[in-house]
Write a protein that holds these residues in place. Structure first.
Motif, PDB file in Angstrom:
ATOM      1  N   ARG A  79       0.815  -1.211   0.000  1.00 47.57           N
ATOM      2  CA  ARG A  79       0.000   0.000   0.000  1.00 47.57           C
ATOM      3  C   ARG A  79       0.857   1.274   0.000  1.00 47.57           C
ATOM      4  O   ARG A  79       1.858   1.371   0.730  1.00 47.57           O
TER       5      ARG A  79
ATOM      6  N   ARG B 113      -3.709   0.237  -8.026  1.00 50.86           N
ATOM      7  CA  ARG B 113      -5.165   0.315  -7.910  1.00 50.86           C
ATOM      8  C   ARG B 113      -5.493   1.466  -6.963  1.00 50.86           C
ATOM      9  O   ARG B 113      -5.002   1.506  -5.833  1.00 50.86           O
ATOM     10  N   ASP B 114      -6.292   2.402  -7.446  1.00 51.79           N
ATOM     11  CA  ASP B 114      -6.741   3.513  -6.598  1.00 51.79           C
ATOM     12  C   ASP B 114      -7.845   2.991  -5.692  1.00 51.79           C
ATOM     13  O   ASP B 114      -8.902   2.594  -6.155  1.00 51.79           O
ATOM     14  N   LEU B 115      -7.604   3.008  -4.386  1.00 50.40           N
ATOM     15  CA  LEU B 115      -8.519   2.358  -3.458  1.00 50.40           C
ATOM     16  C   LEU B 115      -9.593   3.261  -2.880  1.00 50.40           C
ATOM     17  O   LEU B 115     -10.586   2.765  -2.343  1.00 50.40           O
TER      18      LEU B 115
ATOM     19  N   GLU C 179      -2.810   0.668  -4.129  1.00 49.52           N
ATOM     20  CA  GLU C 179      -2.246  -0.659  -3.899  1.00 49.52           C
ATOM     21  C   GLU C 179      -1.449  -1.090  -5.115  1.00 49.52           C
ATOM     22  O   GLU C 179      -1.917  -0.948  -6.254  1.00 49.52           O
TER      23      GLU C 179
END
Length: 312
Positions: free
Chosen positions: A236, A278-280, A306
């Protein structure tokens, strides 16, 4: 055992940042902005005996506190440097399960007049996060020409009266050099005017000079790239920003690696795109309870990404 012992001085969005890191007990995490260790101690509470915490900071006072923590906990390793160089640290070569960056100036730095960050406390006009390295704000203001000063105030502080402030400053230093934060704050106030503004008239200019002197935006861009390179798949990236210039860099960095670029009719052949992040969450803000007790939290933006596994 997870204790979640909150430090006496809570960093902004402390709980949200730690939850976003999703700390694994045996993971390796890097806190690139140790400060006074609020986030770092929270990570340690979640780590098991085989976990590892790497901490960095530009500030020698922060590093002194970090080394005291490391002396008491073998899971901690310390490096006195900007997080921009995190990939150069051998300790990160095995990969990281999480990287945390809490940007900007810390409350302890603002509270000490001698550091020169605050227009509300008169002190030497320094503003360096590492007072042992680089050029102080006073030295830069003494040598920079009018155009350079105006450009810094405009680009890093979005100060509309940047040219007038720069012109006034250059004229003033011809009489006597500016060496105190109080002198600079009063000079800027004399140009901008106090009016009924909710913020001090020197706020934007002090921010701009601090960002420039410390190369904060350049370090952020380099640090994000270094973090991306060192994160393991599933790791992260957690970043807390406090003004739009920082947040824009973080937002664009994540988006460029999470979303395919928009199509271009002039390029009929599509360019292959493999996302690496990945935009969380998008932009996460502090909740009402925190902003009510900590005004600094009102401008905070938390972003979480992530790292994805590389395509085979």
């Amino acid at each position: 055992m997870r204790q979640d012992a909150q430090p006496s001085h809570l960093p902004v969005m402390w709980a949200q940042a730690l939850d976003a890191l999703r700390v694994a007990t045996d993971g390796t995490y890097l806190d690139g902005t140790f400060g006074r260790g609020g986030h770092a101690r929270g990570v340690l509470d979640r780590l098991g005996p085989d976990g590892r915490l790497l901490v960095m900071d530009k500030d020698p006072e922060a590093i002194a506190e970090a080394r005291a923590l490391a002396a008491a906990d073998a899971r901690v390793a310390v490096r006195h440097a900007s997080f921009a160089t995190l990939a150069d640290w051998d300790a990160t070569a095995g990969g990281l399960d999480g990287v945390l960056l809490d940007l900007g100036v810390s409350s302890p730095q603002l509270d000490v007049a001698e550091r020169g960050f605050s227009f509300g406390k008169d002190g030497p006009l320094d503003m360096r996060m590492d007072p042992t390295s680089g050029e102080s704000a006073a030295d830069w203001l003494a040598r920079a020409d009018e155009r350079e000063i105006a450009d810094v105030l405009w680009h890093y502080g979005e100060e509309k009266l940047s040219r007038k402030i720069a012109r006034t400053l250059v004229a003033r230093r011809g009489e006597a050099p500016l060496r105190r934060t109080g002198e600079l704050a009063e000079l800027i106030a004399s140009v901008v005017g106090r009016g009924d503004q909710r913020i001090h008239p020197a706020t934007r200019s002090f921010q701009a000079i601090r960002i420039f002197v410390n190369r904060e935006l350049e370090d952020l861009e380099a640090g994000l790239a270094a973090a991306h390179a060192r994160l393991k798949p599933g790791g992260r990236l957690v970043v807390i920003s406090f003004h739009s210039l920082e947040d824009r860099i973080v937002k664009r960095f994540i988006a460029a690696r999470a979303k395919a670029p928009a199509g271009n009719r002039r390029m009929p052949v599509a360019v292959a795109f493999s996302p690496s992040l990945r935009d969380l969450a998008g932009a996460v803000r502090a909740d009402a309870a925190e902003t009510a007790t900590n005004p600094r939290a009102r401008s905070a933006v938390l972003r979480i990404a992530e790292k994805l596994a590389e395509a085979a």
